[in-house]
Design a protein around this motif. Structure first.
Motif, PDB file in Angstrom:
ATOM      1  N   GLU A  12      28.262  47.046  69.811  1.00  0.00           N
ATOM      2  CA  GLU A  12      27.479  47.458  68.646  1.00  0.00           C
ATOM      3  C   GLU A  12      26.082  46.848  68.693  1.00  0.00           C
ATOM      4  OE1 GLU A  12      27.724  47.389  63.732  1.00  0.00           O
ATOM      5  OE2 GLU A  12      29.432  46.706  64.936  1.00  0.00           O
ATOM      6  N   ASP A  13      25.080  47.685  68.441  1.00  0.00           N
ATOM      7  CA  ASP A  13      23.666  47.280  68.507  1.00  0.00           C
ATOM      8  C   ASP A  13      23.304  46.751  69.896  1.00  0.00           C
ATOM      9  OD1 ASP A  13      23.294  48.007  65.874  1.00  0.00           O
ATOM     10  OD2 ASP A  13      23.736  45.999  65.109  1.00  0.00           O
ATOM     11  N   ASN A  32      36.083  41.782  82.871  1.00  0.00           N
ATOM     12  CA  ASN A  32      35.337  41.222  84.003  1.00  0.00           C
ATOM     13  C   ASN A  32      34.551  42.279  84.773  1.00  0.00           C
ATOM     14  OD1 ASN A  32      36.321  38.444  83.743  1.00  0.00           O
ATOM     15  ND2 ASN A  32      38.308  39.300  84.326  1.00  0.00           N
ATOM     16  N   ASP A  33      34.797  43.551  84.464  1.00  0.00           N
ATOM     17  CA  ASP A  33      34.104  44.643  85.153  1.00  0.00           C
ATOM     18  C   ASP A  33      32.789  45.030  84.475  1.00  0.00           C
ATOM     19  OD1 ASP A  33      36.282  44.782  86.859  1.00  0.00           O
ATOM     20  OD2 ASP A  33      37.192  46.514  85.871  1.00  0.00           O
ATOM     21  N   TRP A  34      32.473  44.420  83.334  1.00  0.00           N
ATOM     22  CA  TRP A  34      31.368  44.914  82.517  1.00  0.00           C
ATOM     23  C   TRP A  34      30.423  43.799  82.079  1.00  0.00           C
ATOM     24  CZ3 TRP A  34      30.728  50.117  81.276  1.00  0.00           C
ATOM     25  CH2 TRP A  34      31.782  50.953  81.671  1.00  0.00           C
ATOM     26  N   ASN A  35      29.151  44.156  81.956  1.00  0.00           N
ATOM     27  CA  ASN A  35      28.151  43.324  81.282  1.00  0.00           C
ATOM     28  C   ASN A  35      27.951  43.928  79.890  1.00  0.00           C
ATOM     29  OD1 ASN A  35      27.573  41.704  83.621  1.00  0.00           O
ATOM     30  ND2 ASN A  35      26.404  43.432  84.442  1.00  0.00           N
ATOM     31  N   VAL A  36      28.320  43.185  78.857  1.00  0.00           N
ATOM     32  CA  VAL A  36      28.311  43.719  77.494  1.00  0.00           C
ATOM     33  C   VAL A  36      27.363  42.904  76.615  1.00  0.00           C
ATOM     34  CG1 VAL A  36      29.692  44.305  75.471  1.00  0.00           C
ATOM     35  CG2 VAL A  36      30.693  44.507  77.767  1.00  0.00           C
ATOM     36  N   VAL A  37      26.511  43.613  75.896  1.00  0.00           N
ATOM     37  CA  VAL A  37      25.602  43.017  74.919  1.00  0.00           C
ATOM     38  C   VAL A  37      25.903  43.646  73.564  1.00  0.00           C
ATOM     39  CG1 VAL A  37      23.204  42.781  74.190  1.00  0.00           C
ATOM     40  CG2 VAL A  37      23.786  42.611  76.620  1.00  0.00           C
ATOM     41  N   SER A  38      26.048  42.816  72.533  1.00  0.00           N
ATOM     42  CA  SER A  38      26.264  43.332  71.180  1.00  0.00           C
ATOM     43  C   SER A  38      25.651  42.380  70.173  1.00  0.00           C
ATOM     44  CB  SER A  38      27.767  43.484  70.897  1.00  0.00           C
ATOM     45  OG  SER A  38      28.357  42.220  70.642  1.00  0.00           O
ATOM     46  N   ASP A  39      25.725  42.741  68.887  1.00  0.00           N
ATOM     47  CA  ASP A  39      25.167  41.865  67.863  1.00  0.00           C
ATOM     48  C   ASP A  39      26.023  40.615  67.658  1.00  0.00           C
ATOM     49  OD1 ASP A  39      27.352  42.952  66.583  1.00  0.00           O
ATOM     50  OD2 ASP A  39      26.193  43.975  65.025  1.00  0.00           O
ATOM     51  N   ALA A  40      27.107  40.494  68.412  1.00  0.00           N
ATOM     52  CA  ALA A  40      27.907  39.272  68.373  1.00  0.00           C
ATOM     53  C   ALA A  40      27.248  38.156  69.184  1.00  0.00           C
ATOM     54  CB  ALA A  40      29.315  39.527  68.906  1.00  0.00           C
TER      55      ALA A  40
END
Length: 267
Positions: A12-13, A32-40
């Motif tokens: 999210e965001d 482990n397969d992903w680069n994730v960015v969120s409002d957390a």
């Protein structure tokens, strides 16, 4: 069944981008397969997204010679069939050429000139069919020719020449990527003669060869029998496959504009 909020798969965001080394589909998600960015943790805006630019994408692909045609009943139907199992829809950006050694010459033919493949787009079926003359489009069903390059060149062999895909200067330093025949040896009476016939790459030979191997090919010529227009099959190599990989590579929910959301797929 799990709401993404507050989990490793919340974007999210922000966004989620598949890591470069994860090039096979997964039926079970692995954080482990992903680069994730969120409002957390932080956020990502429109300017941080990169549709059509996955970090794991590659511009390299395989290009093979899969058929050479010199039909006994009509020499206007001559062609060279090229195939890429993993390059459909891509543009050839490398300095690639289709060249011919005529008869037993040690040097490639210069007149007519070798044919540049740079900038050509490989059609959606993976085939790039190079014909000598446009008459081939009427002699075969479906108008199979992608390129018409003229008489006496690489697509107009009478069956005793050598044909190759090379990289570099065809009149100087070049590297053979894939080849049919033996430069310096006239094909007449050899295993690489396809006069009044055709040469078809065997189905299991799916990698380019810089040195010709007769065991890689099914060859018909007037030395054994002949093959006519009806025996040719442009755009239908026996080793072609319709299967391909399709991945989710990016999910976007920009913090600054939810109208810019998208899902990116890559094959």
């Amino acid at each position: 069944g799990e709401d993404g909020s507050g989990t490793a798969h919340e974007f999210e965001d922000g966004r989620a981008e598949r890591k470069a080394e994860v090039t096979t589909p997964k039926s079970v998600w692995d954080e482990n397969d992903w680069n994730v960015v969120s409002d957390a943790n932080t956020v990502a805006d429109v300017e941080d997204m990169d549709p059509r630019e996955w970090i794991g994408a590659t511009s390299t692909f395989t290009l093979l010679i899969t058929e050479l045609a010199d039909p006994n009943d009509d020499n206007l139907a001559r062609f060279v069939e090229l195939y890429s199992p993993d390059g459909a829809g891509q543009t050839i950006t490398d300095d690639l050429w289709l060249i011919r050694w005529t008869n037993g010459n040690l040097d490639p033919q210069t007149n007519p000139a070798p044919y540049s493949l740079t900038g050509k787009v490989i059609p959606a079926d993976g085939f790039l069919v190079v014909c000598a003359v446009d008459a081939a489009n009427t002699l075969y069903n479906g108008a199979p020719c992608d390129e018409i390059i003229g008489l006496n060149g690489p697509a107009d062999s009478n069956g005793d020449d050598q044909i190759a895909i090379v990289q570099g200067d065809p009149a100087g330093d070049f590297t053979i990527i894939d080849i049919f025949g033996v430069p310096g040896e006239d094909g007449s009476g050899t295993a690489h003669e396809f006069e009044d016939g055709r040469a078809e790459r065997k189905a299991e030979v799916t990698t380019p060869k810089s040195v010709w191997d007769e065991n890689d090919w099914n060859v018909v010529s007037d030395a054994n029998t002949v093959a006519n227009v009806e025996d040719m099959d442009p755009r239908e190599w026996i080793g072609a496959t319709s299967t391909f990989t399709l991945l989710i590579t990016e999910l976007a929910d920009p913090n600054d504009d939810n109208l810019a959301r998208f899902v990116e797929l890559y094959s």
